[in-house]
Design a protein around this motif. Sequence first.
Motif, PDB file in Angstrom:
ATOM      1  N   ALA A  93       3.843 -15.762  18.737  1.00 27.36           N
ATOM      2  CA  ALA A  93       3.592 -15.228  17.392  1.00 27.36           C
ATOM      3  C   ALA A  93       2.561 -14.109  17.455  1.00 27.36           C
ATOM      4  N   PRO A  94       2.686 -13.092  16.582  1.00 26.31           N
ATOM      5  CA  PRO A  94       1.713 -11.991  16.578  1.00 26.31           C
ATOM      6  C   PRO A  94       0.329 -12.465  16.153  1.00 26.31           C
ATOM      7  N   LEU A  95      -0.691 -11.900  16.801  1.00 26.83           N
ATOM      8  CA  LEU A  95      -2.054 -12.215  16.389  1.00 26.83           C
ATOM      9  C   LEU A  95      -2.356 -11.551  15.052  1.00 26.83           C
ATOM     10  N   PRO A  96      -2.929 -12.270  14.103  1.00 28.88           N
ATOM     11  CA  PRO A  96      -3.370 -11.619  12.869  1.00 28.88           C
ATOM     12  C   PRO A  96      -4.432 -10.564  13.192  1.00 28.88           C
ATOM     13  N   HIS A  97      -4.482  -9.540  12.378  1.00 20.86           N
ATOM     14  CA  HIS A  97      -5.471  -8.481  12.579  1.00 20.86           C
ATOM     15  C   HIS A  97      -6.873  -9.087  12.597  1.00 20.86           C
ATOM     16  N   GLY A  98      -7.661  -8.705  13.585  1.00 24.37           N
ATOM     17  CA  GLY A  98      -9.022  -9.202  13.708  1.00 24.37           C
ATOM     18  C   GLY A  98      -9.150 -10.336  14.694  1.00 24.37           C
ATOM     19  N   ALA A  99      -8.117 -11.163  14.836  1.00 20.36           N
ATOM     20  CA  ALA A  99      -8.184 -12.274  15.785  1.00 20.36           C
ATOM     21  C   ALA A  99      -8.093 -11.720  17.202  1.00 20.36           C
ATOM     22  N   ASP A 100      -8.945 -12.213  18.079  1.00 20.81           N
ATOM     23  CA  ASP A 100      -8.946 -11.691  19.450  1.00 20.81           C
ATOM     24  C   ASP A 100      -8.971 -12.796  20.501  1.00 20.81           C
ATOM     25  N   THR A 101      -8.906 -14.056  20.068  1.00 19.29           N
ATOM     26  CA  THR A 101      -8.976 -15.184  20.997  1.00 19.29           C
ATOM     27  C   THR A 101      -8.120 -16.314  20.439  1.00 19.29           C
ATOM     28  N   VAL A 102      -7.508 -17.088  21.345  1.00 21.36           N
ATOM     29  CA  VAL A 102      -6.707 -18.240  20.919  1.00 21.36           C
ATOM     30  C   VAL A 102      -7.163 -19.459  21.706  1.00 21.36           C
ATOM     31  N   ALA A 103      -7.467 -20.530  20.998  1.00 21.26           N
ATOM     32  CA  ALA A 103      -7.802 -21.808  21.616  1.00 21.26           C
ATOM     33  C   ALA A 103      -6.551 -22.660  21.694  1.00 21.26           C
ATOM     34  N   MET A 104      -6.290 -23.238  22.876  1.00 15.56           N
ATOM     35  CA  MET A 104      -5.140 -24.113  23.031  1.00 15.56           C
ATOM     36  C   MET A 104      -5.262 -25.324  22.120  1.00 15.56           C
ATOM     37  N   GLN A 105      -4.116 -25.744  21.595  1.00 18.39           N
ATOM     38  CA  GLN A 105      -4.103 -26.890  20.691  1.00 18.39           C
ATOM     39  C   GLN A 105      -4.775 -28.109  21.330  1.00 18.39           C
ATOM     40  N   GLU A 106      -4.524 -28.305  22.667  1.00 21.51           N
ATOM     41  CA  GLU A 106      -5.064 -29.478  23.347  1.00 21.51           C
ATOM     42  C   GLU A 106      -6.588 -29.466  23.442  1.00 21.51           C
ATOM     43  N   GLU A 107      -7.197 -28.284  23.281  1.00 20.87           N
ATOM     44  CA  GLU A 107      -8.649 -28.169  23.429  1.00 20.87           C
ATOM     45  C   GLU A 107      -9.362 -28.130  22.081  1.00 20.87           C
ATOM     46  N   THR A 108      -8.624 -28.389  21.009  1.00 23.66           N
ATOM     47  CA  THR A 108      -9.220 -28.347  19.665  1.00 23.66           C
ATOM     48  C   THR A 108      -9.076 -29.706  18.985  1.00 23.66           C
ATOM     49  N   SER A 109      -9.755 -29.858  17.881  1.00 18.63           N
ATOM     50  CA  SER A 109      -9.589 -31.048  17.034  1.00 18.63           C
ATOM     51  C   SER A 109      -9.750 -30.626  15.586  1.00 18.63           C
ATOM     52  N   LEU A 110      -9.074 -31.328  14.718  1.00 19.77           N
ATOM     53  CA  LEU A 110      -9.135 -31.002  13.295  1.00 19.77           C
ATOM     54  C   LEU A 110     -10.208 -31.826  12.602  1.00 19.77           C
ATOM     55  N   ASP A 111     -10.893 -31.154  11.702  1.00 20.83           N
ATOM     56  CA  ASP A 111     -11.920 -31.796  10.866  1.00 20.83           C
ATOM     57  C   ASP A 111     -11.544 -31.486   9.430  1.00 20.83           C
ATOM     58  N   GLY A 112     -10.644 -32.300   8.882  1.00 23.17           N
ATOM     59  CA  GLY A 112     -10.105 -31.999   7.552  1.00 23.17           C
ATOM     60  C   GLY A 112      -9.226 -30.760   7.647  1.00 23.17           C
ATOM     61  N   ASP A 113      -9.538 -29.731   6.853  1.00 24.03           N
ATOM     62  CA  ASP A 113      -8.778 -28.482   6.873  1.00 24.03           C
ATOM     63  C   ASP A 113      -9.402 -27.452   7.796  1.00 24.03           C
ATOM     64  N   ALA A 114     -10.317 -27.868   8.646  1.00 28.23           N
ATOM     65  CA  ALA A 114     -10.981 -26.955   9.575  1.00 28.23           C
ATOM     66  C   ALA A 114     -10.674 -27.373  11.004  1.00 28.23           C
ATOM     67  N   VAL A 115     -10.788 -26.413  11.938  1.00 25.31           N
ATOM     68  CA  VAL A 115     -10.517 -26.681  13.346  1.00 25.31           C
ATOM     69  C   VAL A 115     -11.806 -26.535  14.136  1.00 25.31           C
ATOM     70  N   ARG A 116     -12.039 -27.541  14.990  1.00 20.94           N
ATOM     71  CA  ARG A 116     -13.209 -27.496  15.861  1.00 20.94           C
ATOM     72  C   ARG A 116     -12.775 -26.848  17.182  1.00 20.94           C
ATOM     73  N   LEU A 117     -13.471 -25.792  17.608  1.00 19.67           N
ATOM     74  CA  LEU A 117     -13.087 -24.984  18.763  1.00 19.67           C
ATOM     75  C   LEU A 117     -13.909 -25.344  19.989  1.00 19.67           C
ATOM     76  N   PRO A 118     -13.354 -25.150  21.200  1.00 23.93           N
ATOM     77  CA  PRO A 118     -14.116 -25.446  22.420  1.00 23.93           C
ATOM     78  C   PRO A 118     -15.238 -24.426  22.618  1.00 23.93           C
ATOM     79  N   ALA A 119     -16.437 -24.908  22.872  1.00 23.06           N
ATOM     80  CA  ALA A 119     -17.594 -24.009  22.989  1.00 23.06           C
ATOM     81  C   ALA A 119     -17.538 -23.141  24.226  1.00 23.06           C
TER      82      ALA A 119
END
Length: 393
Positions: A93-119
């Motif tokens: 999928a195309p990156l939205p304008h401004g986005a420059d990094t993608v975290a793999m789904q396996e390395e993230t977790s959801l906190d309600g409607d927010a995503v926790r990213l790997p530091a």
Amino acid sequence: MRVSDALALIRERLAIVAEAETVSAGESLGRILAEDIAAPLSLPPFDNSAVDGYAFRFADLGESPLPVAARVPAGKTVAEIPPGSAARIFTGAPLPHGADTVAMQEETSLDGDAVRLPATIKRGANCRRAGEDVARGNLALPAGRRLGPRDLALASALGVGDLPVRRRLRVGVFSTGDEVTAAGDGLAPAGIHDANGPMLAALLTRWGALPQALGILRDDASSLRSRLAEAATRFDLIVTSGGVSVGEEDHVRAAVDEAGGIALWRLAIKPGRPLAFGEVGGTPFLGLPGNPGAAYVTAVAVLLPVLRFLSGGTEEPALPLVRSGFALTKRLGRREYLRVCLHQGADGLSEARAAPGGALTGLAASDGLAELGEEIEAIRPGDLLPFRAHPLG
């Protein structure tokens, strides 16, 4: 003459058959590309995600977890995500304008409607940039390349549906000798069936040429000259087997010498020393040995490069190496080819051993040819040898 010197001489004397035709990508497998192909678009055509995950601005990493503001499946676009937010994104999928990094789904977790990213994620991770494979206007496929499945994948991804290729070479194939009879015909008391004609036609077909079996040249000088001259008017290359050695009944070499000229005779090769290259009425001629094993070896070592030269091919693939499972001494200055079978050694590596059987049964039983260069005098078990796998149908 050494094989490398002979091929250099032959290449100097051959003119490329320059006629080309345009065929669909599906019909171009194994053909020689006639023109450079420049990329009509960039690959990838846009910045996109290499994984399923979450796209975000790297500068916002310290604010994790980030609210998920958009969902971007492959084939869809999202113009932009607000600063301080992320987008659910899928592979390709195309990156939205401004986005420059993608975290793999396996390395993230959801906190309600927010995503926790790997530091520990790096800037630009899991992103494929537009043109990083090939940029629009850059060379994608060079002329002279023999097109394989990977090349067709690249051409198709670029939207190139039709490709300019050299036309297939027309090759006339003769066997020779009064003793030779076509398979299926009755044998004279001292006769043999023709093994070389079918073998050479099959190799030529496998190598992308259009062979035509022209029958058997009998040991008659006048008939030889006439039939060779007629073939020279119809084909891009004439190939014979037998009749080019030094015996009193070997008439082919003399007939070619009279009809155009012999430029090369005898190679420092085993098997296959009696080999002739010249021309008949301006058409290239290649005379291979009559022994089927030697005819096969010289077809692989000389005929295949001749086809490449005539078609304007530029690539000679590097040979893979296999481990020797035998010891052997040989003559310095002569290239030798051994029929070998591959076996898996105790350490899992491929090991070459001499194929059992005679000239034809050994050839049929083998997996390919081990090539022993002119500079080699002895082979020891464990030495690495170039290996030529037999072409399959």
